[in-house]
Design a protein around this motif. Sequence first.
Motif, short mmCIF file in Angstrom:
data_model
loop_
_atom_site.label_atom_id
_atom_site.label_comp_id
_atom_site.label_asym_id
_atom_site.label_seq_id
_atom_site.Cartn_x
_atom_site.Cartn_y
_atom_site.Cartn_z
N VAL A 48 5.13 -11.26 3.94
CA VAL A 48 5.91 -11.65 5.10
C VAL A 48 5.23 -11.45 6.56
CG1 VAL A 48 8.09 -11.90 6.49
CG2 VAL A 48 8.22 -12.14 4.10
N HIS A 49 4.53 -10.27 6.34
CA HIS A 49 3.90 -9.80 7.60
C HIS A 49 2.53 -10.13 7.60
CE1 HIS A 49 7.51 -7.04 7.61
NE2 HIS A 49 7.38 -6.98 9.10
N GLY A 50 2.07 -11.20 6.82
CA GLY A 50 0.89 -11.69 6.85
C GLY A 50 -0.21 -11.24 6.04
N LYS A 51 0.15 -10.15 5.07
CA LYS A 51 -0.96 -9.68 4.19
C LYS A 51 -1.50 -10.53 3.41
CE LYS A 51 -1.19 -5.37 5.59
NZ LYS A 51 -0.95 -4.31 4.86
N ALA A 52 -2.60 -10.56 2.84
CA ALA A 52 -3.28 -11.26 1.99
C ALA A 52 -2.52 -11.17 0.65
CB ALA A 52 -4.78 -10.97 1.65
N PRO A 53 -2.45 -12.09 -0.24
CA PRO A 53 -1.74 -12.06 -1.64
C PRO A 53 -2.07 -10.61 -2.37
CG PRO A 53 -2.42 -14.13 -1.25
CD PRO A 53 -3.18 -13.46 -0.33
N ARG A 54 -3.31 -10.32 -2.56
CA ARG A 54 -3.72 -9.05 -3.27
C ARG A 54 -3.44 -7.70 -2.49
NH1 ARG A 54 -8.27 -10.02 -7.70
NH2 ARG A 54 -7.29 -11.90 -8.48
N GLU A 55 -3.52 -7.85 -1.23
CA GLU A 55 -3.01 -6.64 -0.49
C GLU A 55 -1.62 -6.60 -0.35
OE1 GLU A 55 -4.89 -4.29 1.25
OE2 GLU A 55 -6.45 -5.12 0.10
N ALA A 56 -1.10 -7.82 -0.47
CA ALA A 56 0.44 -7.40 -0.47
C ALA A 56 0.83 -6.70 -1.78
CB ALA A 56 1.24 -8.69 -0.15
N VAL A 57 0.40 -6.97 -2.71
CA VAL A 57 0.67 -6.51 -3.99
C VAL A 57 0.36 -5.00 -3.76
CG1 VAL A 57 0.04 -6.37 -6.60
CG2 VAL A 57 0.22 -8.63 -5.47
N VAL A 58 -0.73 -4.54 -3.46
CA VAL A 58 -1.21 -3.21 -3.15
C VAL A 58 -0.07 -2.28 -2.27
CG1 VAL A 58 -2.79 -1.69 -2.31
CG2 VAL A 58 -3.64 -3.69 -3.73
N GLY A 59 0.27 -3.00 -1.02
CA GLY A 59 0.99 -2.53 -0.34
C GLY A 59 2.50 -2.33 -1.01
N GLY A 60 2.91 -3.31 -1.78
CA GLY A 60 4.33 -3.17 -2.26
C GLY A 60 4.25 -1.96 -3.29
N VAL A 61 3.15 -1.92 -4.28
CA VAL A 61 3.11 -0.99 -5.31
C VAL A 61 3.10 0.56 -4.44
CG1 VAL A 61 1.76 -0.06 -7.27
CG2 VAL A 61 2.25 -2.43 -7.12
N LYS A 62 2.25 0.54 -3.71
CA LYS A 62 2.01 2.00 -2.89
C LYS A 62 3.29 2.47 -2.20
CE LYS A 62 -0.43 3.95 1.27
NZ LYS A 62 -1.17 3.48 2.58
N GLY A 63 4.15 1.39 -1.54
CA GLY A 63 5.35 1.81 -1.06
C GLY A 63 6.47 2.22 -2.15
N GLY A 64 6.34 1.50 -3.27
CA GLY A 64 7.30 1.72 -4.21
C GLY A 64 6.91 2.35 -5.63
N ALA A 65 5.75 2.84 -5.61
CA ALA A 65 5.25 3.49 -7.03
C ALA A 65 6.09 4.69 -7.20
CB ALA A 65 3.68 3.51 -7.04
N ARG A 66 6.08 5.55 -6.23
CA ARG A 66 6.30 6.92 -6.32
C ARG A 66 7.92 7.08 -6.51
NH1 ARG A 66 5.29 12.06 -2.20
NH2 ARG A 66 5.97 13.59 -3.49
N VAL A 67 8.67 6.22 -5.88
CA VAL A 67 10.24 6.30 -6.08
C VAL A 67 10.64 5.60 -7.35
CG1 VAL A 67 10.76 4.10 -4.92
CG2 VAL A 67 12.50 5.87 -5.14
N VAL A 68 9.91 4.63 -7.89
CA VAL A 68 9.87 3.95 -9.10
C VAL A 68 9.76 4.81 -10.27
CG1 VAL A 68 9.26 1.93 -10.61
CG2 VAL A 68 9.64 1.56 -8.38
N THR A 69 8.54 5.56 -10.10
CA THR A 69 8.05 6.42 -11.30
C THR A 69 9.33 7.74 -11.48
OG1 THR A 69 5.79 5.97 -10.83
CG2 THR A 69 6.26 8.21 -11.85
#
Length: 729
Positions: free
Chosen positions: A615-636
């Motif tokens: 939504v904030h304009g990131k390219a599709p693959r960068e959006a995937v990286v950003g989402g995983v980066k923000g949630g990986a630790r807490v999901v783990t």
Amino acid sequence: MATYLYRLGRYCFRRRRAVLAVWIAVLIAVCGAAGAFAGKTSDEFKVPGTEAQATLDRIKDTFPAQGHGSAQVVFAAPAGGGIAAPDAAKAVGASVERIAHVPGVAAVPDPYATGAVSPDGRVAIALVSFDHKLAEVTDQQREAVRAAAEPARAAGLDVAFGGDAYNRMAKVEGGSESIGVVVAGAVLVITLGTLVAAGLPLLTALAGVGVAMAGLLALTGSFEIITTAPVLALMVGLAVGIDYALFILFRHRRHLDEGLEPEEAAARATATAGSAVVFAGLTVVVALAGLAVAGVPFLTVMGLAASGAVVVAVLVAITLLPAVLGFVGRGIDRLPLWKRAPAANGGTTMGERWARFVVRRPLPVLLLGLTGLGVLAAPAASLDLGLPGGGSQAVGTDARKAYDLVSDSFGPGFNAPLVVVVDAHDAPNPEQAVQTVAGRLQTLEGVRTLLPPTVDRASGTALVPVIPTTGPDHADTRALVNEIRDQRAALRSATGASVAVTGTTAANIDVSTKLDQALPPFVAVIAGIALVLLALAFRSILVPLKAVLGFLLSIAASLGAVVAVYQWGWLDGFIDVPKVGPVVSFVPILLIGVLFGLAMDYELFLVSGMKEQHVHGKAPREAVVGGVKGGARVVTAAALIMVSVFGAFVLGDDPIVQPIGFALAVGVLVDAFVVRMALVPAAMALFGRAAWWFPRSLGKVVPKVDMEGEELMARLAEEKREAKEPAGV
């Protein structure tokens, strides 16, 4: 949604003393209600409408003992032939006489008079009938029967107690679950870095579990609640309670690192992460309540009990946690165990490195993950269902000892008696009809012997006990029940009598069959719910489809592991399986209901982060990286906590709770680390911008859920801008 939760989080932060007082009052009230109104839970897996249960209900007035509790008292001499020795016979007779005088015991025939002595003369069985239902047999009566057998023990005989009255299931004892809490605490400390931060999710989760468990126990006095229901509620409530609090707390600390004041940080965390918590909790509740689709009352009760625990966990997370954060303020980082780098520093994390690895090689990661899950799921094709009995109890328990003595000395079929009900009141010659039916039954393959029938001449009904050649969980026993039922038309034509099969063994077979038949429609309902909820949350077509496929893969892999361990006996010795055999019949449908909601937790948390980046304009693959980066630790961390809580129940020896805990632990492990952390980023990378495509026609009618807080942030920015205008004029 985010706007309302923002206001709620801010209110609870500001009115923290009042919120805390309310929760303490609620806890005291429900504990008081539990103390005043708690009753007994039930060990009976009854399913109205099955042939065995309907037959039992029909004959309960004619043969009331069939609906009463029963037990086996098994006497074993040290050597063959010893049970018939004068001293042993005298001791057994004295024990039987004392048992007959126990309050609540209706009858206990002398085993020598009834011929209940094994061919080798080593074992004798006294069948105890109570004068009330199994659910009404008290622990005091069980202990009184044990004590009454003292003459036999004094004479050197082994005495074991089995049958329905002693096959106790699923007790909440606090041992294994405390191990899960300790492991969860260690994960929280490692993830959050300070004792204060790590303690908050544990504190609020335990408070929620206390309210839920006390409330459930208070209902046992008015409703029939299966013994497994409180255990499942504890298991699920504890896991989601910790995880939901962790999601909000993680976002709260991120906002603090960004420079927000504690009140604003708590309000925004409740708005954003709280939205995911409410949505995830809703999916769990809907899935668990959906267990009613199976039409099995005890399963419906289990689902509703666990749903109640989840509702309480959500309420605690969005009200009590912000209030506690108000008390803690900026002291959340007190008592540090290691130096934590603030999230605002933006360094490269392990989650980001993993995400970049996946998006650079999405197809190989996808194929490798699918292959691995396929191998793990393969055993599920051999799934065999059944209900636990004495043979499923842990080795060394009284019930298991009695079961094994009977099986070894008399044959396994004596632990699986069938009761064939012959209704001959319309037959020309009722007595001859009963004899003809008995003669036909004796010729069937799989029948070892028939015991003398019990006849009620007034109604023209007879009970013919049939002893199979195989045990209660054997496929041949199920085949025999089906064969007897297939013979009904021919028997009625030959004798004029109607025939039905009932008894505990037949009832368990019917329950397993009904649950097996309920699986496909239940999966369809759950998949449909998932598609609707995720389409509502993400306004996408591909994301919900991907999520449902991933969920089905997790279910298949988990069931495959359960079959390999509990049905095939793999890992025997590493996992102390009480008995290798059919999987508990309601484990698959329960696994689907619980794991669906838990899997959606991780889907919502990870993919909402990807959508926020998009939504904030990131390219599709960068959006995937950003989402995983923000949630990986807490999901783990959340997944490890759930695995530790569920896995702790595997350490017990209950034949129902152990496979449920194992199935959920494996399911969460696979779903979080293979499906959500590998397959989902790979698939999203391959989808590209198509992942967020949503038909305009649907977009007009589907309400927008502001899970990422876009509208809230826009409103806050507008309010900030308006607040500055007077100063600048």
